[in-house]
Structure formats: C-alpha cells, structure tokens
Design an enzyme around this catalytic site. Sequence first.
Site, PDB file in Angstrom:
ATOM      1  N   GLU A 301       0.813  -1.222   0.000  1.00  0.00           N
ATOM      2  CA  GLU A 301       0.000   0.000   0.000  1.00  0.00           C
ATOM      3  C   GLU A 301       0.845   1.270   0.000  1.00  0.00           C
ATOM      4  O   GLU A 301       0.466   2.290  -0.552  1.00  0.00           O
ATOM      5  CB  GLU A 301      -0.946   0.028   1.219  1.00  0.00           C
ATOM      6  N   ASP A 343      26.243  21.177 -27.445  1.00  0.00           N
ATOM      7  CA  ASP A 343      26.748  22.316 -28.208  1.00  0.00           C
ATOM      8  C   ASP A 343      28.095  22.706 -27.617  1.00  0.00           C
ATOM      9  O   ASP A 343      28.406  22.329 -26.490  1.00  0.00           O
ATOM     10  CB  ASP A 343      25.830  23.536 -27.981  1.00  0.00           C
TER      11      ASP A 343
HETATM   12  P1  ATP Z   1      27.378  25.856 -31.032  1.00  0.00           P
HETATM   13  O1  ATP Z   1      26.460  25.204 -32.008  1.00  0.00           O
HETATM   14  O2  ATP Z   1      28.319  24.961 -30.384  1.00  0.00           O
HETATM   15  O3  ATP Z   1      26.694  26.768 -30.073  1.00  0.00           O
HETATM   16  P2  ATP Z   1      28.234  28.035 -32.603  1.00  0.00           P
HETATM   17  O4  ATP Z   1      27.694  29.053 -31.674  1.00  0.00           O
HETATM   18  O5  ATP Z   1      29.562  28.309 -33.164  1.00  0.00           O
HETATM   19  O6  ATP Z   1      28.368  26.661 -31.956  1.00  0.00           O
HETATM   20  P3  ATP Z   1      26.354  28.846 -34.492  1.00  0.00           P
HETATM   21  O7  ATP Z   1      25.812  29.837 -33.546  1.00  0.00           O
HETATM   22  O8  ATP Z   1      25.469  28.090 -35.379  1.00  0.00           O
HETATM   23  O9  ATP Z   1      27.209  27.791 -33.752  1.00  0.00           O
HETATM   24  O10 ATP Z   1      27.431  29.619 -35.362  1.00  0.00           O
HETATM   25  C1  ATP Z   1      28.016  29.026 -36.499  1.00  0.00           C
HETATM   26  C2  ATP Z   1      28.979  29.983 -37.131  1.00  0.00           C
HETATM   27  O11 ATP Z   1      28.277  31.133 -37.567  1.00  0.00           O
HETATM   28  C3  ATP Z   1      30.072  30.482 -36.195  1.00  0.00           C
HETATM   29  O12 ATP Z   1      31.188  29.666 -36.235  1.00  0.00           O
HETATM   30  C4  ATP Z   1      30.388  31.838 -36.774  1.00  0.00           C
HETATM   31  O13 ATP Z   1      31.345  31.721 -37.828  1.00  0.00           O
HETATM   32  C5  ATP Z   1      29.080  32.284 -37.364  1.00  0.00           C
HETATM   33  N1  ATP Z   1      28.387  33.169 -36.431  1.00  0.00           N
HETATM   34  C6  ATP Z   1      28.099  32.958 -35.151  1.00  0.00           C
HETATM   35  N2  ATP Z   1      27.429  33.974 -34.619  1.00  0.00           N
HETATM   36  C7  ATP Z   1      27.281  34.869 -35.606  1.00  0.00           C
HETATM   37  C8  ATP Z   1      26.664  36.154 -35.718  1.00  0.00           C
HETATM   38  N3  ATP Z   1      26.063  36.732 -34.689  1.00  0.00           N
HETATM   39  N4  ATP Z   1      26.737  36.800 -36.886  1.00  0.00           N
HETATM   40  C9  ATP Z   1      27.331  36.248 -37.942  1.00  0.00           C
HETATM   41  N5  ATP Z   1      27.917  35.050 -37.917  1.00  0.00           N
HETATM   42  C10 ATP Z   1      27.907  34.365 -36.776  1.00  0.00           C
END
Ligand code: ATP
Length: 922
Positions: A301, A343
């Site tokens: 129970e 990530d």
């Molecule tokens: P994770 O997926 O591990 O978080 P991450 O942050 O690098 O990795 P994304 O945010 O998809 O992954 O970014 C991929 C790529 O896009 C980066 O490596 C960078 O070259 C470019 N990137 C990231 N942030 C920006 C932004 N704000 N403006 C332009 N390009 C960006």
Amino acid sequence: MSIELNDPALPTPRWHTLSVDEALDNLHSDADRGISNQEVSNRLAKYGANELIEKAGRSPLQIFIDQFTNIMLIMLMAVAVVSAILDIRDREFPKDAIAITVIVLLNGILGYAQESNAEKALAALKRLSSPRVKVVRGGNIIEVNGKELVPGDVMFLEAGVQVAADGRLLEAQNLQIRESALTGEAESVNKNPNLTLELDASLGDRHNCVYQGTEVIQGRAKVLVTKTGMQTELGKIATLIQDVETDDTPLQQRMTQLGNVLVSGSLILVALVVGIGMLNKGNFADLLKTSLSMAVAVVPEGLPAVVTVTLALGTQRMVKRHALIRRLPAVETLGSVTTICSDKTGTLTQNKMVVQNIRTAQHSLKITGEGYAPTGKFLSDTSAIEVQNFPEVQQLLMSCIFCNDAILQQKDGEWIIIGDPTEGALLVLSGKGGCDAAEWQHRMPRYAEVPFSSERKRMSVLVQGEMGGYVMFCKGSPELTLECCTHIQIGDQVRAIAADQRQQVLEQNNQLAADGLRVLGFAYRNIANLPENGITEADESNLTWVGLVGMFDAPRPEVREAVKQCRQAGIRPVMITGDHQLTAKAIAENLGIAQAGDRVITGKELELMDAQALDQAVIDVSVYARVSPEHKLRIVQSLQRQHQFVAMTGDGVNDAPALKQADIGIAMGITGTDVSKEASDMILLDDNFATIVAATEEGRVVYTNIRRFIKYILGSNIGEVITIAVAPFIGLTVPLIPLQILWMNLVTDGLPALALAVEPAEPNVMKRPPFDPRESIFARGMGSYMIRVGIILAVITICLMVWSESYTTSNFDGIYKPERWTTMVFTTLCLAQMGHAIAIRSNTQLMIELNPMTNPYVWGSVIMTTVLQLLLIYVEPLRNFFGTHLISPTELAVCVGFSSLMFVWIELEKLVIRWWAWKGQR
Ligand code: ATP
C-alpha cells in the site's frame, strides 16, 4: 483622443486597424523611448501583471478523490466492507473495518498533501523558466521578466522568442511567426508593420500584430505591447497554456501495472484459500478472514506514495544543481543516458568572447585587454598601432559596428553586454579601436537586414552610406562569407580577388581556428539605390572581402572534470557545433572529448553520408563541426539506431525537432530560445555541460533508491504472505489480523522506505556503466533478491512462530495471555524489517562502513518505528485497538534476537558477493 484600454465603458481599439502612430498615440508611448519607469509602475498597478491565470487544474477535491481511485486502496476498502459484514454477523465490533477505513482515509490525506505539494513545486519550477523580454523604457534598453510587461511597453522580438504579450508591430525585418498555439495553423506567417487592416480581419490575417504564446521563427521586430495577461487573445482561450508536464514516468506506469498484477494475484489467492478450504470442509468465515489477511499482505500500500515523493525530491535536488526538470520521466531516465551530445559555445565554453586576433590582406594584429572593457591595444608584432592609419582595419571595425545587434553598456562600473556575446566582443573590439558604435549607428542608420541563422551562418545589414547611397555589411563563417566575395580590400583600394588571395584567407582562417579561436569573416558592398523589398540572400553577392576576426572563448573550467566523470560512468560526450572543424577539434582535445588524430565530421560530409554510413560513423566520432540544426536530428536518430540513449542540448529555434527526438532534450536556460525550452525535457539554468553530468548522477541516485525501497517493501510483503500461508499448514491460526498487516505495510515499512528514498549517492554511482532504460525494474537480481529475502524473513518468523506458540500456550498467567505468540510474530516481522532497512542502505558496503550521518533519516525512522511498535504492545488502549497482547521483556528479547538474523543475513550476503568479486579478479 486616446481610448482607455480595458475600460469596459469604452470600445477597445482594434489594434490591427490602427497605423503605427495611432497605436503609439493611443497608449501614450514612444517607439524609441518606450514609456517611463514611473508610468510602468502606474500601469502595472492598473492592469496587473502579465500573467495568465492558471488553467483550472484539478480542484483540491478532485485531487483528494483521485487518491481513492488507486486499485490497491479500492481493494482495501472492499476488504473493510467484507470484514465489517463478518464482524456484524458475529455481533462483534467492526474494529478492523473501521481501522482500515481510517488508514485508507489517512493514506488519502497523505497522498493529497504530497500531490498538492508536488503540483505547487512544479508550478514554482514553471515560474523559474518564465521568459525574459528585451524592452526599451525611458530610452534605455533593458531585460525584464515577461510578467512585468504593461500596455505601452516597446519590446523587441528575435528568432526563437515566444511572444510574451499581444502587440502592434512598429518595425519588423523578415519577421515570420508561427501562430499554431492560437490559430492551429502550422505554417508560419509573414508579418508587416506597415499594413492597416479592415476591422473584420480574422486573427490569422492580422499581419501587423503579434500575439502572446506565438513563436518567432525568423527575423526581428519592435513591438508596441497592447494587451497583457488575461486580456490577450491567449488569455481569452486560457486552456492553451503550456504546462510543466507531469506525465507518469515509465516506472510509475510499471508500478501501476504491478499494482494491478498484485491485486489480481491477491484476489486469486482469496479464491484459492476459500475454495480449497471449503472443499476440506473448513469454516467459511474463518477462511475468508485468512484470505483477507493475505490479500492485504500482498499489496504494498505504501509504495505509490514513496515513488512519487522520491521523484519529487529528485527534481528538487536537481534544481539545486541548476537542472530544471520539465517532464517528470526525465528524472528517472537521466540515469540511463549513454551519450551526451552537447553544443560547444556556452555549454562547453564560457560564451565570454574576447577578440584576440585580426587578419586583413596586409595586416596581422594581436589585440590586448580583458573582459568586456573597451580598452586595449592593437599590436603589430609587439608595437602598438593607430588604427586610423590602417584603412583595412578601419573598415573591419566599421563592419563590426554596423553588422551588430548587441549593446555594450556600463552598469555599476562594470561593462556588460546585452545580446549575443559574439557580437558584444565585436563592439568591444571597435571600442578599443576608438570607434563610438552608438554614434556611427546613428550617423548611418540601418534600413534592412538578413538576420543570422545557424543554417546560413552569416548575417547582413544595409545601412545608409555617409556619402550617399547604401552599404551592405556582411559577417559570418569565413568560408561561406568568402564564397560571396569577388573583391578584396587592400589598403584603401578594392581589387578583384585572386585565387591565391582566397587561399591565403582560408589558411589564415585555419591558423586561427587551429588555436581554438572562433573566427568570423567580414565583407561589404556599396549599393547605389535602396532595394524595393529590403535585402535578400541574393544580394549577398559581389562582396568585397575585408578580413578575419579571431575571438577566444575559454572552456569552462569545470567541464574537463565533468568529461572525465562521464567517461568513468560509461557515458560518451559528443560535441556538435556550428563552429569551424579546427576550432571544434582544438577545444574538444583541450577538454578531453577527442584525442589528437580523431575524426571530425563536418556538416558538408554529413550531407553526403547515407543513413548506413552515418550509423557506422556515430559510434566513434565525437566531434561534429559546421553542422546545421537538421544535422543534429540525423545524428540523434543514428545514435538511437545504435541503441544509444541520447541526451542532446540545443538552444536555437530549429533545434526543437532534435530535442524532441532525443531521449532527453536539454535546452539552455540563459541563451536558449523559448521554442527550444518548450521542446525540452530539462533546462540547464546555467547552460553548463557539467550540470548535465550532475543531473545524470542525480538520475542514477533516484533510480537506485527507487529500486532499493521497492526491494525493501516487496521483500517484506513476500515474507508476510508466506508466513500467513504457512500457519494453517502447521496447525496454527492466522497470526496477523489485517490491521496489523496494514500497520506494517504503511508505517513500519513505509517510514524507513521514505528514508531510503533520500539515501545519498553510493561512491561508485558514476563509476559504473549506465543501465538499460528498457530493463525491467526487477532486472539485475532484484526479483531474486526479493524472493530470497522474503523467504528468509518468512523462515525466521515461522521458526519463531513455532517456538513461541508452543512456549506461550504452555506458559501463561493473569498478565500474559496464551495467544501472545501472535504479537511475537507481529513484532519479529516489524523488527526484522528494521534490520533490513539499516542493511539495505548499500548494496556493497557493510553497515559499519557507512557513515550513519549521511542518511540520519534511516536511523531516525528505525528508532521511531521501533518505539511505535513498542507502544502498540505496552500502551493498553493501543493494544486493545491493534489486537496485540502483552509480552514479557524476555519474550521481546527473543523477538529482537530472531529479527536481527535478517540484518546478519543481508550483511553476510554482501560479504559473499565481495568475496566472489575478489575471487573473480584473481
Ligand atoms: P554551437 O552550435 O556549439 O553553439 P556556434 O555558436 O559556433 O556553436 P552557431 O551559432 O550556429 O554555432 O554559429 C556558427 C557559425 O556562424 C560560427 O562559427 C560563426 O562563424 C558564425 N556566427 C556565429 N554567430 C554569428 C553572428 N552573430 N553573426 C554572424 N555570424 C555568426
């Protein structure tokens, strides 16, 4: 004249029929400055918080009634009725029936208290995950809790955000909103602030307004909040409120099934005992009494309550370690995770970017300075340079300023960033170069943009040029941005880009990435006339390459240890990142996720792989780079086909499918979008990988503890049933009345079981491989343990029963009754379970090796239960009520002696198991 909002005497303005200016006028607000803080307080007092009144959940009465729908309790009530009929027929007071009813009621009240507490705790958890909203108030951009929004506030929306209130669009860039929560329409809708619509436009057609609870799929917007709380469209249909889900866990479902099996089993037992007894010409009433005792004994129970409490306590412990559980099954299944896909940015690293290097056609510079303070030097070799004299660098800094949505602010003397840390780091860089971002952004206002997305990996903006015309600035992944370039800036000249210059850029990119830096490429293009419909991806061509920026994002210090712990626990950490493969590899090696020479799979390679090739690869590959969210889904599915139990992190709007597919979907509490949180089973309040490992450990502890007390409770039930069943065969009456059995099942078993539920982690909890989540609860020897322990308990009790029956029936006087042997049986069963509770705290360590203070509750419950048991024997009213008899101190000592054999047996078992293991190792 402006119309008073929510004033029942006046018609509510139809916001979709008003222009932007009319809407602003109506609410006395300003598109650039919002409303003042004073006005916010006034309106908050007037309109109330932006909260939806909770969907009428179960009423307290319903929760209470639900307690009695448990099949085990229904059976107990049936037992009470039968027992009452028998007693009344025999003209006896229906004590058992009343007692059972009281206990059923008590159990219901306890269950009610636990469930309403659990509901409150879940509601509190839900509040913890309530969204933050970026608004402008009194001219300052700040983040506030969604609850604090008032009509007239100007809020910002971006991809992944869940809209926190109803509003009229003021500005929008490529805004697409999924309104399925409201309209049921799965397709996302394009929104446009410049429309004014007819009064009769339906909700789904009001393309100049946004509504609470809908999701921004793409683009950005500035919105005037028009309605909050229950006044919103969602508030009107408040049944759509999302809940922290409280589905039964797999274990709870199995417990319900077990309950059904046990109840059916006990009914069969009743039928058998009565049937066979009648064939042997037994007394029907006596037979029925025996069988009812057995039926009560079979059913655990106390078990459902202990399982619920353990899971609830598990969520509380997890929240203390920054893991917020959204779906209860996750608590239990976390312990079975075999692969954690994480990530990189922000989870494995700190997401505190600092630009360290820049590379242009002619210059390679190092940047000094720490944190977000915009003070530092640009060094060429070791000497500082003045950036004004370097046109390439100057142009790069301009790109950093314009292609940017972040804000760099000083708060209480400290520099902080609102927005994406990657973009914040670029503002810090331009500040170090002496550029005033706000001033430039004012001088050259933005006209249009193509926002960043994890698929495109770049972003572009169109701003007004200083000398007339327009300039498009683009930044993003260097490889992809370079592909859009046909020219390169050298000094103040723009030249067609040659193949070797492209090659040089890619090499520079690789060099920076191999040092673990996150690299962004920058390009621009002059455009004479403003494109009619803003800019699109097609305009991101014929660009002029400017240069690269390499920023450092330090790994989180605690992650290295967490990765090590994962490995010891048989869990494989996998990095899945949008970043460059060399950056990913450098960080993965630094953290111990990959070794030098390990294979890295990029998004491009992944696209070329079919399911079979991927299935072969996923088993070894621990780093995936330059991936898009849809690749994440393929990786999870492939791992699952390889029988892995996958936890997957995600933050973006497009990560939702992968999070849903994963066995445990994990969203980021700080940087995660509302959409990803909504799709997740668990939220990391600190975005930290180490938190996943901590939650996994808690999951294992919860599962082990649940198994521990199930063993404990069911072992005892088996012992009781055997004892009762054997008694008639050796010529004795039933030793235990239903009331005593209930007492044991609920109190003397229930209390120690609750204490066992908070047993801390065993030292080897993260040093063994995970268990298969599909295994039966009785797997790994638990079934045989219960039967073995049940038999031992029965053997001990039956030996005592045989001896005590002959002793007490031949030794009695005015004080001690002959039938007191039944009380000795009752006491021995209870006390044996106390020894069991103390010994079962660990599967491997002996009692003397365990620190009693690591779980004082077990000792507390054992002492308390023993005292209660003694009260039942030595306090007269209780004795009368529970049908016990006085026993002498010597007889009590005999009970203690017999019952301690249980403890001795379990401790001996541990020694034997250790000896086996030791022998096996030799
Ligand atoms: P994770 O997926 O591990 O978080 P991450 O942050 O690098 O990795 P994304 O945010 O998809 O992954 O970014 C991929 C790529 O896009 C980066 O490596 C960078 O070259 C470019 N990137 C990231 N942030 C920006 C932004 N704000 N403006 C332009 N390009 C960006």
